[in-house]
Design an enzyme around this catalytic site. Structure first.
Site, PDB file in Angstrom:
ATOM      1  N   ASP A   1       0.008 -11.966 -16.469  1.00  0.00           N
ATOM      2  CA  ASP A   1      -0.106 -11.715 -15.036  1.00  0.00           C
ATOM      3  C   ASP A   1       0.127 -12.969 -14.216  1.00  0.00           C
ATOM      4  OD1 ASP A   1      -0.531  -9.017 -14.965  1.00  0.00           O
ATOM      5  OD2 ASP A   1      -2.703  -9.119 -14.749  1.00  0.00           O
TER       6      ASP A   1
ATOM      7  N   HIS B   1      47.801   9.196  -7.717  1.00  0.00           N
ATOM      8  CA  HIS B   1      47.318   8.262  -8.725  1.00  0.00           C
ATOM      9  C   HIS B   1      48.428   7.986  -9.749  1.00  0.00           C
ATOM     10  CE1 HIS B   1      43.294   8.972  -7.171  1.00  0.00           C
ATOM     11  NE2 HIS B   1      42.769   8.140  -8.058  1.00  0.00           N
TER      12      HIS B   1
ATOM     13  N   HIS C   1      -8.419  -3.155 -11.614  1.00  0.00           N
ATOM     14  CA  HIS C   1      -7.459  -3.084 -10.513  1.00  0.00           C
ATOM     15  C   HIS C   1      -7.843  -1.995  -9.517  1.00  0.00           C
ATOM     16  CE1 HIS C   1      -4.311  -6.001 -11.222  1.00  0.00           C
ATOM     17  NE2 HIS C   1      -4.295  -5.698 -12.503  1.00  0.00           N
TER      18      HIS C   1
ATOM     19  N   GLU D   1       2.924  -0.012 -19.468  1.00  0.00           N
ATOM     20  CA  GLU D   1       3.304  -1.206 -18.700  1.00  0.00           C
ATOM     21  C   GLU D   1       3.024  -2.469 -19.520  1.00  0.00           C
ATOM     22  OE1 GLU D   1       2.176  -3.249 -14.381  1.00  0.00           O
ATOM     23  OE2 GLU D   1       0.802  -1.822 -15.322  1.00  0.00           O
ATOM     24  N   HIS D   2       1.794  -2.598 -20.012  1.00  0.00           N
ATOM     25  CA  HIS D   2       1.396  -3.734 -20.850  1.00  0.00           C
ATOM     26  C   HIS D   2       0.974  -3.212 -22.225  1.00  0.00           C
ATOM     27  CE1 HIS D   2       0.126  -4.797 -16.630  1.00  0.00           C
ATOM     28  NE2 HIS D   2       0.893  -5.838 -16.905  1.00  0.00           N
TER      29      HIS D   2
ATOM     30  N   ASN E   1       0.826  -1.205   0.000  1.00  0.00           N
ATOM     31  CA  ASN E   1       0.000   0.000   0.000  1.00  0.00           C
ATOM     32  C   ASN E   1       0.863   1.259   0.000  1.00  0.00           C
ATOM     33  OD1 ASN E   1       0.918   0.358   2.625  1.00  0.00           O
ATOM     34  ND2 ASN E   1      -0.967  -0.366   3.579  1.00  0.00           N
TER      35      ASN E   1
ATOM     36  N   SER F   1      -1.780   0.396 -12.565  1.00  0.00           N
ATOM     37  CA  SER F   1      -1.628  -0.539 -13.666  1.00  0.00           C
ATOM     38  C   SER F   1      -2.115   0.075 -14.978  1.00  0.00           C
ATOM     39  CB  SER F   1      -2.407  -1.815 -13.363  1.00  0.00           C
ATOM     40  OG  SER F   1      -2.081  -2.817 -14.296  1.00  0.00           O
TER      41      SER F   1
ATOM     42  N   GLN G   1      -7.448  -4.512 -16.800  1.00  0.00           N
ATOM     43  CA  GLN G   1      -6.603  -3.571 -16.062  1.00  0.00           C
ATOM     44  C   GLN G   1      -7.437  -2.549 -15.310  1.00  0.00           C
ATOM     45  OE1 GLN G   1      -3.181  -4.133 -15.752  1.00  0.00           O
ATOM     46  NE2 GLN G   1      -4.125  -5.944 -16.637  1.00  0.00           N
TER      47      GLN G   1
END
Length: 438
Positions: free
Chosen positions: A364, A423, A265, A330-331, A217, A240, A262
């Site tokens: 998924d 160096h 969700h 995302e998808h 959450n 999503s 989606q």
């Protein structure tokens, strides 16, 4: 009134309208941020006692010690064995497919030898310990257990520690079954920002981890954001998203349901369809209105589609691909004939589903590739969770005596140019040394 917006790329207002549609306010709630910061400080300072206090306060679970909050392996195994046969078989099939896919991602140590004998390479090692956060109580996300635990074990992580809240002492059996099937090593019945703090900082009972993965959450997300740097995290995921490119050859009902998949969700999820066929967009819109009332989560879907969804009329599929690269969803479903032709044009997407039978829902749960994906246009620069997130790379440098003669002069010249004399001297000491050990 339609449940979803209709847009056209030929409208002068298309670009600003699309920008508004894609905009997501990721600003953090001040009260959540303050509460999370307090919880992290309390756990870091007071360890086990803070965990016990917060577990009693937020989950209404009293325990004499943090050790008593560990959920023993025999309980996970019992939960697995008690699953209905079809459910257990489905979980095991999904785990096997996820495992098989991620085996292809495992990187190997490599090296090469130069003409002067210098050996250069890369050493691959797994993280020592990973923490997996899994929502608990009524929420059941066994697929998330598999998607996070399996690639970690494929990477060779010796210990995967799962934390999951148990409100009122309720332990979610399917989540525990997934832990048994997915290769988790230990499970603690703690949740919230306090669980993230315990994994990041460690307590007398819970050892700190190297990386924290898994959904949660707003408090969990805020905690992960704050502990990043002390530990690694997978990502801070936004709502999503699904973007569909269609040519009108897939049944409209299928596409409508893919958009629903989606949108259900939460109200902030986003579902967009791009298509050059105006009549087909009409068919999909009609399917949405016809199918929506039968959905158990119809209210959430309607709000999501109404606020952040769209059916977009494009000139052609080339334009659809250009818009898809801008959205970086995302998808991305490419539900067309010859989908590979259009996939070749896609540069930015979390996961690409090709063809009418490749519904996002399969990804998924059980297709094999990871469902932990970049959201909110971050697919422009980031990738799905995978084995590579649980492995580290160390450079290997074994310079020969001959190689030191060449490299030393180059390094010294550059070091003097930067004003770093030590160096330069360090490199020059190895020019024509008296010893001959390589």
């Amino acid at each position: 009134m339609s449940s979803i917006k209709r847009l056209s790329t030929q409208s002068e207002q298309f670009n600003p309208t699309l920008r508004t549609l894609l905009a997501f306010d990721a600003s953090q709630d001040e009260s959540i941020e303050r509460a999370t910061a307090d919880i992290l400080r309390h756990v870091q300072a007071n360890g086990d006692q803070a965990l016990l206090d917060y577990t009693q306060r937020f989950d209404r679970v009293s325990a004499a010690s943090v050790a008593a909050l560990e959920i023993e392996r025999h309980e996970w195994l019992a939960a697995r064995d008690a699953l209905p046969a079809d459910q257990r078989k489905a979980l095991e099939a999904a785990a096997e497919r996820v495992h098989r896919y991620h085996e292809h991602q495992r990187a190997q140590t490599w090296s090469y030898t130069e003409d002067d004998g210098t050996v250069l390479g890369q050493k691959i090692t797994p993280l020592d310990r990973v923490g997996l956060y899994v929502p608990g109580g009524k929420a059941a996300y066994p697929s998330s257990v598999l998607m996070n635990a399996v690639p970690a074990k494929v990477a060779g992580v010796p210990e995967v520690i799962m934390v999951t809240p148990t409100p009122d002492g309720v332990r979610n059996p399917i989540v525990l079954a997934a832990a048994a099937i997915g290769g988790v090593d230990r499970v603690w019945g703690i949740g919230g920002a306090q669980a993230v703090a315990a994994l990041a900082y460690g307590t007398a009972t819970i050892a700190p981890v190297d990386k924290i993965v898994g959904p949660g959450n707003a408090y969990v997300a805020a905690a992960k954001r704050r502990v990043y740097g002390t530990v690694g995290i997978d990502m801070i995921a936004g709502p999503s998203e699904i973007l569909i490119i269609a040519d009108g050859s897939t049944p409209a009902d299928w596409i409508a349901m893919d958009l629903f998949s989606q949108a259900e969700h939460d109200e902030l999820a986003q579902a967009i369809l791009l298509c050059p066929d105006l009549a087909y967009l009409d068919e999909v819109e009609a399917a949405i209105e016809r199918l929506l009332p039968s959905m158990p989560r119809a209210g959430i879907i309607r709000t999501s589609l109404g606020n952040r969804g769209a059916l977009i009329h494009v000139r052609d599929l080339d334009e659809a691909c250009a818009i898809a690269n801008d959205i970086a969803a995302e998808h991305l479903e490419i539900s067309t004939r010859n989908p590979q032709q259009w996939a070749d044009q896609i540069r930015h997407a979390g996961a690409i589903f090709l063809g009418r039978y490749s519904s996002e829902a399969l990804g998924d749960y059980c297709a094999g590739p990871n469902h932990v994906l970049p959201t909110s246009r971050t697919a422009r620069f980031s990738s799905p969770l995978g084995v590579y997130d649980f492995q580290k790379r160390s450079s290997l440098i074994h310079v020969s005596q001959e190689g030191a003669q060449t490299l030393g002069r180059v390094a010294a010249t550059l070091a003097y140019g930067e004003g770093l004399q030590a160096h330069a001297a360090s490199a020059e000491y190895r020019l024509n040394p008296a010893d001959t050990e390589s």
